[in-house]
Design a protein around this motif. Structure first.
Motif, PDB file in Angstrom:
ATOM      1  N   MET A  16      12.894  -5.712  19.861  1.00 27.39           N
ATOM      2  CA  MET A  16      11.990  -6.598  19.313  1.00 27.39           C
ATOM      3  C   MET A  16      12.395  -6.714  17.738  1.00 27.39           C
ATOM      4  N   ASP A  17      12.861  -5.559  17.209  1.00 28.76           N
ATOM      5  CA  ASP A  17      13.049  -5.757  15.683  1.00 28.76           C
ATOM      6  C   ASP A  17      14.655  -6.109  15.514  1.00 28.76           C
ATOM      7  N   SER A  18      15.271  -6.496  16.375  1.00 30.18           N
ATOM      8  CA  SER A  18      16.787  -6.550  16.237  1.00 30.18           C
ATOM      9  C   SER A  18      17.119  -7.680  15.473  1.00 30.18           C
ATOM     10  N   ASN A  19      16.407  -8.685  15.231  1.00 34.63           N
ATOM     11  CA  ASN A  19      16.496  -9.709  14.398  1.00 34.63           C
ATOM     12  C   ASN A  19      16.344  -9.280  13.043  1.00 34.63           C
ATOM     13  N   LYS A  20      15.259  -8.532  12.692  1.00 32.28           N
ATOM     14  CA  LYS A  20      15.276  -8.004  11.649  1.00 32.28           C
ATOM     15  C   LYS A  20      16.228  -7.053  10.820  1.00 32.28           C
ATOM     16  N   GLU A  21      16.773  -6.186  11.843  1.00 34.74           N
ATOM     17  CA  GLU A  21      17.908  -5.481  11.799  1.00 34.74           C
ATOM     18  C   GLU A  21      19.075  -6.236  11.343  1.00 34.74           C
ATOM     19  N   GLN A  22      19.422  -7.011  12.085  1.00 36.17           N
ATOM     20  CA  GLN A  22      20.442  -7.989  11.852  1.00 36.17           C
ATOM     21  C   GLN A  22      20.540  -8.651  10.534  1.00 36.17           C
ATOM     22  N   SER A  23      19.422  -8.930   9.911  1.00 35.17           N
ATOM     23  CA  SER A  23      19.429  -9.562   8.591  1.00 35.17           C
ATOM     24  C   SER A  23      19.436  -8.570   7.300  1.00 35.17           C
ATOM     25  N   SER A  24      19.412  -7.385   7.795  1.00 35.54           N
ATOM     26  CA  SER A  24      19.639  -6.131   6.597  1.00 35.54           C
ATOM     27  C   SER A  24      21.287  -6.089   6.329  1.00 35.54           C
ATOM     28  N   SER A  25      21.588  -5.379   5.403  1.00 39.65           N
ATOM     29  CA  SER A  25      22.857  -4.984   5.037  1.00 39.65           C
ATOM     30  C   SER A  25      23.556  -4.128   5.945  1.00 39.65           C
ATOM     31  N   LYS A  26      22.732  -3.290   6.630  1.00 39.26           N
ATOM     32  CA  LYS A  26      23.497  -2.271   7.487  1.00 39.26           C
ATOM     33  C   LYS A  26      23.220  -2.636   8.955  1.00 39.26           C
ATOM     34  N   SER A  27      24.083  -2.946   9.571  1.00 46.95           N
ATOM     35  CA  SER A  27      24.205  -3.177  11.106  1.00 46.95           C
ATOM     36  C   SER A  27      24.121  -1.790  11.946  1.00 46.95           C
ATOM     37  N   VAL A  28      23.171  -2.237  12.995  1.00 48.53           N
ATOM     38  CA  VAL A  28      22.581  -1.073  13.711  1.00 48.53           C
ATOM     39  C   VAL A  28      22.970  -1.579  15.095  1.00 48.53           C
ATOM     40  N   ARG A  29      23.737  -0.418  16.110  1.00 48.65           N
ATOM     41  CA  ARG A  29      23.971  -0.788  17.393  1.00 48.65           C
ATOM     42  C   ARG A  29      22.705  -0.561  18.263  1.00 48.65           C
ATOM     43  N   VAL A  30      22.097  -1.648  18.900  1.00 50.05           N
ATOM     44  CA  VAL A  30      20.792  -1.542  19.831  1.00 50.05           C
ATOM     45  C   VAL A  30      21.322  -1.652  21.202  1.00 50.05           C
ATOM     46  N   LEU A  31      20.614  -0.505  21.821  1.00 50.12           N
ATOM     47  CA  LEU A  31      20.810  -0.352  23.502  1.00 50.12           C
ATOM     48  C   LEU A  31      19.785  -0.897  24.174  1.00 50.12           C
ATOM     49  N   PRO A  32      20.008  -2.215  25.010  1.00 54.25           N
ATOM     50  CA  PRO A  32      18.861  -2.660  25.496  1.00 54.25           C
ATOM     51  C   PRO A  32      18.206  -1.967  26.601  1.00 54.25           C
ATOM     52  N   ASN A  33      17.212  -2.493  27.481  1.00 54.67           N
ATOM     53  CA  ASN A  33      16.636  -1.679  28.349  1.00 54.67           C
ATOM     54  C   ASN A  33      17.965  -1.922  29.492  1.00 54.67           C
ATOM     55  N   GLY A  34      17.723  -0.829  30.384  1.00 54.10           N
ATOM     56  CA  GLY A  34      18.653  -0.822  31.591  1.00 54.10           C
ATOM     57  C   GLY A  34      19.974  -0.228  31.139  1.00 54.10           C
ATOM     58  N   SER A  35      19.947   0.488  29.766  1.00 60.21           N
ATOM     59  CA  SER A  35      21.280   1.177  29.164  1.00 60.21           C
ATOM     60  C   SER A  35      21.288   2.585  30.144  1.00 60.21           C
ATOM     61  N   GLY A  36      20.463   2.888  30.740  1.00 56.72           N
ATOM     62  CA  GLY A  36      20.389   4.110  31.844  1.00 56.72           C
ATOM     63  C   GLY A  36      20.809   5.297  31.226  1.00 56.72           C
ATOM     64  N   ALA A  37      20.712   5.576  29.924  1.00 58.74           N
ATOM     65  CA  ALA A  37      21.096   6.724  29.224  1.00 58.74           C
ATOM     66  C   ALA A  37      19.840   7.877  29.628  1.00 58.74           C
ATOM     67  N   PHE A  38      20.421   9.178  29.867  1.00 60.75           N
ATOM     68  CA  PHE A  38      19.604  10.215  30.088  1.00 60.75           C
ATOM     69  C   PHE A  38      20.250  11.413  29.882  1.00 60.75           C
ATOM     70  N   SER A  39      19.334  12.558  29.490  1.00 61.33           N
ATOM     71  CA  SER A  39      20.111  13.959  29.423  1.00 61.33           C
ATOM     72  C   SER A  39      18.916  14.764  29.744  1.00 61.33           C
ATOM     73  N   VAL A  40      19.201  15.770  30.761  1.00 58.13           N
ATOM     74  CA  VAL A  40      18.239  16.702  31.393  1.00 58.13           C
ATOM     75  C   VAL A  40      18.780  18.154  31.275  1.00 58.13           C
ATOM     76  N   SER A  41      17.858  19.207  31.331  1.00 55.81           N
ATOM     77  CA  SER A  41      18.674  20.526  31.557  1.00 55.81           C
ATOM     78  C   SER A  41      17.512  21.394  32.252  1.00 55.81           C
TER      79      SER A  41
END
Length: 287
Positions: free
Chosen positions: A138-163
């Motif tokens: 939702m905030d990706s547009n705001k982040e893109q307008s800033s001087s520092k770019s941030v890589r945003v992972l969308p839903n469905g990225s599937g990342a998990f970590s459990v122990s």
């Protein structure tokens, strides 16, 4: 040499005149009462000349010796000057790259007055982005307008970590290991109750797991996708009666709603604790 010859000539001339004036004729009393006149011998003059010549020769030898010393000194100075010139050329050659680097730095634009930026920690920064979930999208547009770019992972990225919580777990063939501590689950597709991860989006995924076998037990674990093994990890704890850890890493293609989990192939025992490292299962989508 000519100087010394002229000097000897004048000395001889003056000595001859002095002899004529001072010595001249010498009256020597005779034992019979008669005075007799004798002339001075040339022996003293000869001895004087020889002495002066010897003195001239010694002075000449000293002069030649000094000339040789001066010559050697001049040659040594010349060699040292050549050596200094060579060292200066070598020094300029060595310093040339650093001078070019310094000149390039001078030509670079000045940095932001706020100070140097902190080096980006890839793991922690990416974890922060993953945790943000839908808020990052939702905030990706705001982040893109800033001087520092941030890589945003969308839903469905599937990342998990459990122990696995701190315990020694006894294994038997076909046991599904239920990792009960969830550190990360972006889309909520991991089920700690049965240890099964459900693939949210079809694609290529990376799965990795780490297991520590306890003393006297060899531990063999498998990555299972819909009941089919995709990879195996072997902990050789029996050899030498020591603990042994193994890590499996699999890059594989899976489809949406596939079930992925870790299963023991044989009997054994695994250890999981904060002190010696916990058993862990993680995964994320590449494409």
């Amino acid at each position: 040499m000519m100087y010394w010859l002229v000097l000897v000539f004048f000395i001889l001339l003056s000595h001859t005149k002095a002899e004529k004036v001072l010595l001249g004729k010498i009256k020597v009393p005779d034992i019979n009462g008669d005075d007799r006149t004798v002339y001075s011998s040339d022996e003293s003059l000869r001895r004087l000349v020889e002495s002066l010549m010897e003195r001239v020769d010694r002075q000449d030898a000293k002069i030649q010796s000094l000339e040789m010393v001066v010559k050697d000194t001049m040659e040594d100075l010349k060699r040292k000057e050549n050596k200094i010139s060579q060292l200066e050329r070598e020094l300029r050659t060595v310093l040339k790259p650093y001078q070019n680097l310094a000149n390039n730095r001078k030509d670079m634009p000045a940095e932001n007055s706020t100070g140097p930026s902190r080096p980006r920690n890839i793991i922690s920064d990416d974890m922060d982005v993953i945790h943000s979930g839908q808020e990052s999208v939702m905030d990706s547009n705001k982040e893109q307008s800033s001087s520092k770019s941030v890589r945003v992972l969308p839903n469905g990225s599937g990342a998990f970590s459990v122990s696995l919580s701190g315990q020694d777990l006894a294994l038997h063939p076909g046991l599904v290991i239920a990792f009960d501590e969830v550190q990360l689950d972006v889309d909520g597709n991991y089920h700690p109750g049965d240890g099964v991860y459900t693939v949210p989006v079809s694609g290529v995924y990376v799965f990795t797991w780490c297991i520590t076998g306890t003393t006297t037990d060899n531990v063999v674990t498998e990555l299972i996708v819909n009941g089919s093994p995709r990879g195996t990890a072997f902990s050789d704890a029996e050899s030498g009666h020591t603990w042994d850890s193994s890590t499996g890493v699999i890059v594989t293609s899976v489809h949406a709603d596939d079930h992925v989990f870790i299963r023991s192939k044989f009997s054994g025992s695994i250890h999981s604790s904060s002190s010696y490292g916990k058993a862990r299962f993680s995964g994320w989508r590449l494409t």
